[in-house]
Design a protein around this motif. Structure first.
Motif, PDB file in Angstrom:
ATOM      1  N   TRP A 131       2.523   2.873  10.456  1.00  0.00           N
ATOM      2  CA  TRP A 131       3.428   3.308   9.386  1.00  0.00           C
ATOM      3  C   TRP A 131       4.561   2.308   9.170  1.00  0.00           C
ATOM      4  O   TRP A 131       4.885   1.968   8.033  1.00  0.00           O
ATOM      5  N   VAL A 132       5.174   1.840  10.265  1.00  0.00           N
ATOM      6  CA  VAL A 132       6.267   0.869  10.152  1.00  0.00           C
ATOM      7  C   VAL A 132       5.770  -0.411   9.506  1.00  0.00           C
ATOM      8  O   VAL A 132       6.428  -0.980   8.621  1.00  0.00           O
ATOM      9  N   TYR A 133       4.599  -0.871   9.889  1.00  0.00           N
ATOM     10  CA  TYR A 133       4.067  -2.106   9.305  1.00  0.00           C
ATOM     11  C   TYR A 133       3.787  -1.940   7.812  1.00  0.00           C
ATOM     12  O   TYR A 133       4.125  -2.813   7.015  1.00  0.00           O
ATOM     13  N   MET A 147       8.324  -6.545  15.505  1.00  0.00           N
ATOM     14  CA  MET A 147       7.478  -5.402  15.890  1.00  0.00           C
ATOM     15  C   MET A 147       7.123  -5.456  17.367  1.00  0.00           C
ATOM     16  O   MET A 147       7.134  -4.430  18.053  1.00  0.00           O
ATOM     17  N   PHE A 194       7.491  -1.227   5.922  1.00  0.00           N
ATOM     18  CA  PHE A 194       8.598  -2.189   5.963  1.00  0.00           C
ATOM     19  C   PHE A 194       8.173  -3.644   6.108  1.00  0.00           C
ATOM     20  O   PHE A 194       8.980  -4.530   5.887  1.00  0.00           O
TER      21      PHE A 194
END
Length: 133
Positions: A77-79, A89, A82
């Motif tokens: 999700w973060v990758y 990361m 954002f």
């Protein structure tokens, strides 16, 4: 019929919650652990014997399972949301995994000891102490 068959039932959920909070699964008052992962031989409040516990590697395996199952979808999700740099990361998720593992490990061990106590596993249900035999 053994004496263990007529013993009153212990509440598994309550014992596991008490163990998760680091308290004695029997009384909920005394400390279960006397250091990071060392289980007290006896509860300081009620005297319940805890030396029977055999958690071994179970808490470590469960901690790895939980942290990885939380981290993998979050990483994706973060990758996707954002697009941070790979180094950001790597550092962020490595630190988060270490911190979460260190926080969860003693709590999962306490819950596992609580489960063993509630289910009368590994000698928690016997009345005789091994030293007196």
């Amino acid at each position: 019929m053994s004496g263990q068959d007529t013993a009153p039932e212990r509440q598994t959920g309550l014992a596991m919650r008490r163990g998760f909070m680091g308290k004695c699964p029997s009384c909920g008052e005394g400390r279960l652990l006397n250091s990071y992962l060392k289980v007290n031989d006896h509860c300081p409040a009620c005297g319940e014997a805890m030396h029977h516990q055999r958690a071994d590697d179970g808490p470590a395996y469960l901690t790895i399972l939980i942290v990885s199952h939380l981290g993998a979808p979050l990483l994706l999700w973060v990758y996707m949301a954002f697009r941070p740099s790979p180094m950001a990361m790597l550092i962020g998720f490595s630190l988060a995994a270490v911190v979460l593992s260190l926080l969860l490990l003693p709590r999962i061990k306490g819950a596992m000891v609580g489960l063993q106590w509630a289910r009368r596993m590994h000698g928690f249900g016997s009345n005789a102490e091994p030293d007196s035999a």
